[in-house]
Write a protein that holds these residues in place. Sequence first.
Motif, mmCIF file in Angstrom:
data_model
loop_
_atom_site.group_PDB
_atom_site.id
_atom_site.type_symbol
_atom_site.label_atom_id
_atom_site.label_comp_id
_atom_site.label_asym_id
_atom_site.label_seq_id
_atom_site.Cartn_x
_atom_site.Cartn_y
_atom_site.Cartn_z
ATOM 1 N N UNK A 23 46.916 -40.030 72.934
ATOM 2 C CA UNK A 23 48.347 -39.184 72.885
ATOM 3 C C UNK A 23 49.019 -39.839 71.489
ATOM 4 N N UNK A 24 49.776 -38.732 71.298
ATOM 5 C CA UNK A 24 50.444 -39.015 69.824
ATOM 6 C C UNK A 24 51.843 -38.198 70.208
ATOM 7 N N UNK A 25 52.910 -38.715 69.579
ATOM 8 C CA UNK A 25 54.394 -38.313 69.498
ATOM 9 C C UNK A 25 55.030 -38.638 68.226
ATOM 10 N N UNK A 26 55.634 -37.828 67.679
ATOM 11 C CA UNK A 26 56.369 -38.061 66.452
ATOM 12 C C UNK A 26 57.724 -37.291 66.270
ATOM 13 N N UNK A 27 58.778 -37.827 65.763
ATOM 14 C CA UNK A 27 60.051 -37.100 65.736
ATOM 15 C C UNK A 27 60.947 -37.520 64.584
ATOM 16 N N UNK A 28 61.256 -36.472 63.854
ATOM 17 C CA UNK A 28 62.247 -36.844 62.521
ATOM 18 C C UNK A 28 63.644 -36.438 63.051
ATOM 19 N N UNK A 65 55.691 -33.668 66.338
ATOM 20 C CA UNK A 65 54.378 -33.342 66.743
ATOM 21 C C UNK A 65 54.048 -34.175 68.206
ATOM 22 N N UNK A 66 53.365 -33.346 68.721
ATOM 23 C CA UNK A 66 52.991 -33.841 70.114
ATOM 24 C C UNK A 66 51.648 -33.501 70.394
ATOM 25 N N UNK A 67 50.600 -34.393 70.658
ATOM 26 C CA UNK A 67 49.222 -33.930 70.711
ATOM 27 C C UNK A 67 48.565 -34.839 72.009
ATOM 28 N N UNK A 68 47.674 -34.320 72.573
ATOM 29 C CA UNK A 68 47.063 -35.197 73.642
ATOM 30 C C UNK A 68 45.634 -34.885 73.955
ATOM 31 N N UNK A 69 44.972 -35.606 74.150
ATOM 32 C CA UNK A 69 43.330 -35.408 74.390
ATOM 33 C C UNK A 69 42.772 -36.243 75.403
ATOM 34 N N UNK A 71 51.108 -29.708 69.527
ATOM 35 C CA UNK A 71 51.564 -28.831 68.467
ATOM 36 C C UNK A 71 52.542 -29.518 67.634
ATOM 37 N N UNK A 72 52.441 -29.160 66.164
ATOM 38 C CA UNK A 72 53.603 -29.744 65.315
ATOM 39 C C UNK A 72 54.537 -28.469 65.200
#
Length: 597
Positions: free
Chosen positions: A473-478, A522-526, A547-548
């Motif tokens: 999983x990935x999460x990013x925020x600005x 950005x939010x991704x998962x696998x 998605x970004x």
Amino acid sequence: MRAPERLTRFAALSLLLLLPALAQAIEVGEVRIEGLDEEMTANVRVSLSLEQAQGRDVSFRRLAYMLRVAEDETREALEPFGFYSPEITVTRDEREDRGTPVTVTIRVTPGEPVRVRNSNIAILGEGGQDRYLRRELDAFAPATGAVFDHPAYETSKNRISRRLAQRGYFDADFASRRVEVTRAQEAADIELVWTSGERYDMGATTFEQTPNEVVDNSLLERLIYWEEGQYYHQGRLDRLRTSLQRLDYFSSISIDPQPENAVDRRVPVEVTLTPAPRKVQTAGISYGTDSGAGFRLGEERRYVNRRGHKAQAQLDWAQRRKTATLQYRIPAFAWLDGWYTVSLQGADEQTRYIDSRRLELVGSRSGQYNDNLNLIASAHVLRERWGYVEDDGDDGTDDVVREYRYATFLYPSLRAEYIDVDDRLFPREGIGGTLMLRGGLEGAGSDASFTQIHARATWYRGIGERNRLIVRGEVGATNTSALVDMPPSLRFYAGGDRSIRGYDWREVGPRLGDFALGAKHVTTGSVEFEHYFENGFGFAVFADSGSAYDDRPDWRTGVGVGFRWASPVGPLRFDVARGLDDPDSPFTLHLDIGTSF
């Protein structure tokens, strides 16, 4: 009678005597064992004389002997599992066809296992008050009421003896070591008592570098975090070994506690180190669908001087992506094992996804908090130029021009790297990930104010002996009101080998023509399932999604299959994937090696 005639008669007589023995030879065929589980069956097999003779011709006398002892051999092989009174029947087939191998069947009814009736497990002396050793005593197996399992008993006994030595009780010995099995009552009584003696303390630690000294020993002495006279514990030496390994100065490390040379119960420790080669040079070739063909050259100096400084230079040169890096590191032991690092990197990317040039100066302080957590605090000075395509619009044609923007950012960053897995090259159990926080202020060295958080995590779970489940999983925020002033290197992207397979690198997210603008979030998962064969090769199936985006996510999902190889440097992955959001979406190829967290 002449000598030749005597020899002829002797040979004929010997042959006549040998023929009956040959006629009585018989081949040992299949040995069947019935009534036991797989582990017990395997132990019985390795104990049987019949099994060792399988496929060979033996005399009838030898076969009769092996049939007689098969019951005793089977009985002894079952005792380690706690079965002392099994019912055993040994039979052979009754076929008398000359030349047919004999088949033997051993039928076993294990019966009731022997259980632990009484258990006296203790440590006399100072060690009996050691809370960690008391935990070992409480965890002793087999416990009262459990099946008397020999391997479990030996493992527990050896573990406590080893722990006594690890915690400095070098004079420990057995006061009593006895196991009594009463077959008629199906009971076992255990009496296992140690005398610990007094606990030893840490003595002087000395370093020897052979054949020559490459860094000052005074530098290495800073890694000793204990005081002479504190209690002895093997874990202290294990941590010292880990710290020395992280320095990467030495090809071999030997840490030898010497309790036999102790004075006043203080154990001296001798550390012998063999320096590694000063230079590490790397070279290779590469190819990427976006970057094109390229090569990599690098050189690292493990130790520049006797103060243990390191230097590194690396050049990655491809047709459409070029990076040059210079780095200098100084060991830092005042707070935590780690480094003061200064690096300068220049990059030029001219792909269908981005057009940028940047120069970045970074100063950082890293520290290994414990075996699992590494912390990095850094300051960044970034100068970046990037361009995007825009309609000219002056003459009503479709002509375009490329407009370039420039940005300067000065900002701090905090990064935490956490890895807790069973094997860092090929993990089957555990979790690893990173958490990054950074931000800058307009007017304080940055062209825009921003704060940013980015987290990644990967979870591994082994299923059986040859399967792995991997969830990522990935999460990013600005947070910024001036995204247009943010350079591409401070924005988020999605797509590619370690993001959303089925889409090319940086393909997912806001775009202007072929140009990837980058996004605020950005939010991704696998989810991925891998199966490996005995030879180390395997296959995988997976699904990625994410998605970004700036405001609302525009989800993209890719699925695919892959080839796997558990190489000596980590898993090699070759994947074929396809995005599901466009019927005309092409298949994409992804190649990756190593484990990332």
